[in-house]
Design an enzyme around this catalytic site. Structure first.
Site, PDB file in Angstrom:
ATOM      1  CG  HIS A  16       0.996  -5.816  -1.236  1.00 53.62           C
ATOM      2  ND1 HIS A  16       2.074  -5.070  -0.853  1.00 53.62           N
ATOM      3  CD2 HIS A  16       0.085  -4.876  -1.669  1.00 53.62           C
ATOM      4  CE1 HIS A  16       1.631  -3.575  -0.951  1.00 53.62           C
ATOM      5  NE2 HIS A  16       0.469  -3.613  -1.562  1.00 53.62           N
ATOM      6  CG  HIS A  18      -4.736  -3.366  -2.686  1.00 51.64           C
ATOM      7  ND1 HIS A  18      -5.074  -2.584  -1.372  1.00 51.64           N
ATOM      8  CD2 HIS A  18      -3.557  -3.127  -2.889  1.00 51.64           C
ATOM      9  CE1 HIS A  18      -3.759  -1.984  -0.946  1.00 51.64           C
ATOM     10  NE2 HIS A  18      -2.854  -2.421  -1.705  1.00 51.64           N
ATOM     11  CG  HIS A 196       0.265  -0.315   1.803  1.00 49.98           C
ATOM     12  ND1 HIS A 196      -0.594  -1.209   2.139  1.00 49.98           N
ATOM     13  CD2 HIS A 196       0.235  -0.441   0.352  1.00 49.98           C
ATOM     14  CE1 HIS A 196      -1.093  -1.811   1.188  1.00 49.98           C
ATOM     15  NE2 HIS A 196      -0.630  -1.353   0.006  1.00 49.98           N
ATOM     16  CD  GLU A 199       3.823   2.345  -3.267  1.00 52.39           C
ATOM     17  OE1 GLU A 199       3.655   1.901  -4.270  1.00 52.39           O
ATOM     18  OE2 GLU A 199       2.910   2.467  -2.383  1.00 52.39           O
ATOM     19  CG  ASP A 277       0.215  -2.979  -5.033  1.00 52.56           C
ATOM     20  OD1 ASP A 277      -0.742  -3.010  -4.411  1.00 52.56           O
ATOM     21  OD2 ASP A 277       0.931  -1.932  -5.443  1.00 52.56           O
ATOM     22  CG  ASP A 278      -3.866  -2.173  -6.900  1.00 51.21           C
ATOM     23  OD1 ASP A 278      -4.702  -1.993  -6.268  1.00 51.21           O
ATOM     24  OD2 ASP A 278      -2.618  -1.473  -6.040  1.00 51.21           O
TER      25      ASP A 278
END
Length: 343
Positions: A16, A18, A196, A199, A277-278
């Site tokens: 996961h 990005h 996704h 969340e 994630d980011d």
């Protein structure tokens, strides 16, 4: 062995991630200068000061503004290569990169330009560090399904370079059902499917991602605990959850790591993984996510090994490619055993 060193020694997959979310402010400004792109911030410090997110949308607004500096094939190469360098240091042996073509094609950047840069970085990372990789094209859920079909049409000549599709961006008000036809077509084309869900969206979004989109993994999924029947299903079917602890805290899904439910998910028997994630926006790459979560929740090294094993087992690779990674993981053995929370 210190906890940080132990975590980096664990062979792990990041599932996961990005790639646009690895754009560090320093690179953002360097690319902005190179490409003549005006940014809404005066300095690197001003960008970092803007990272006080209140929810997913407040992050996305900044994320899309920053992505405007990505214009040329070389930009995407440098972005992904910088990620792989950090991932190698963190013990990542395989990474499945999400990328958002609609973020770029809307600005006139060709999908081929994005893919060329990312693929070149993947090839270089394998040659230099032996890191395996896959590319997962994500559709932006705040856009229409018709726009998703248009993006898929653009991707058709490049499907040999794309291993799967995902669904990201604003979750609230954009249920998986909105993209059922698009994902059915992607499955017909032989693409893996992730999404996704759970969340900021309700547990019902997780159910629909499984039933309507046929998602093989659920990205985030932390709100599943609000539906005990869903938790039971996820345990029985061993559906991988790609959990992103630091992201969840930064976006106010949980008030702090000590109150994150990853430990509860793990104890219930769900197939949880830890991811970043980011990371340029959320304060840590994958090793920091492991270390900080272990300390906050008192996870021992046996639990961390299990989470790393989950990530390898949940990756979209062949058993033959996975086998040496699992052997390396097993080789760590009990001689390094100890409590992560006490390290």
């Amino acid at each position: 062995m210190e906890l940080e060193a132990y975590v980096r020694a664990l062979p792990k997959a990041e599932l996961h991630l990005h790639i646009e979310g690895t754009l560090e402010p320093e690179m953002m400004f360097a690319l902005a200068r190179r490409n003549g792109v005006a940014l809404p911030w005066a300095s690197v410090e001003a960008v970092r000061a803007a990272y006080a997110f209140t929810d997913l949308q407040s992050f996305l607004d900044l994320y899309y503004a920053g992505a405007a500096v990505l214009v040329r094939e070389q930009d995407f190469f440098e972005l992904a290569f910088a990620y792989f360098e950090r991932a190698h240091a963190d013990g990542v042996v395989h990474a499945e990169l999400f990328f958002d073509p609609q973020t770029h094609t809307a600005r006139g950047v060709a999908l081929e330009t994005v893919l060329d840069g990312l693929e070149r970085a993947c090839v270089e990372a394998r040659a230099r560090w032996g890191i395996g990789s896959r590319l997962i094209l994500c559709f932006l859920r705040h856009l229409s399904e018709e726009e998703g079909f248009a993006t898929l049409q653009q991707a058709l000549p490049h499907l040999s370079r794309i291993d799967g599709v995902g669904l990201d961006s604003s979750e609230r008000g954009h249920p998986p059902a909105k993209f059922a036809r698009l994902f059915a077509r992607c499955r017909e084309l032989g693409l893996h499917v992730v999404a996704h869900a759970g969340e900021e969206g309700p547990p019902a979004y997780i159910v629909d991602a499984l039933d309507l989109l046929k998602a093989e993994r659920i990205d985030h999924g932390v709100r599943c605990t609000e539906d005990p029947a869903l938790v039971g299903r996820l345990v029985r079917e061993q559906v991988p959850l790609t959990v992103c602890p630091l992201s969840n805290v930064k976006l106010c899904v949980f008030p702090d790591l000590a109150r994150h439910n990853l430990g509860q998910l793990f104890a219930a028997g769900l197939k949880v993984t830890i991811n970043s994630d980011d990371p340029a926006y959320f304060g840590g790459y994958v090793a920091k996510n492991y270390v900080d979560t272990a300390r906050a929740l008192g996870l021992g090294r046996a639990e961390l090994r299990r989470i790393a094993r989950n990530s390898l087992e949940a990756s979209f690779v062949s058993a033959a490619e996975r086998a040496p990674w699992l052997a390396r993981l097993d080789a760590l053995g009990e001689d390094c055993e100890g409590e992560g929370g006490a390290a």
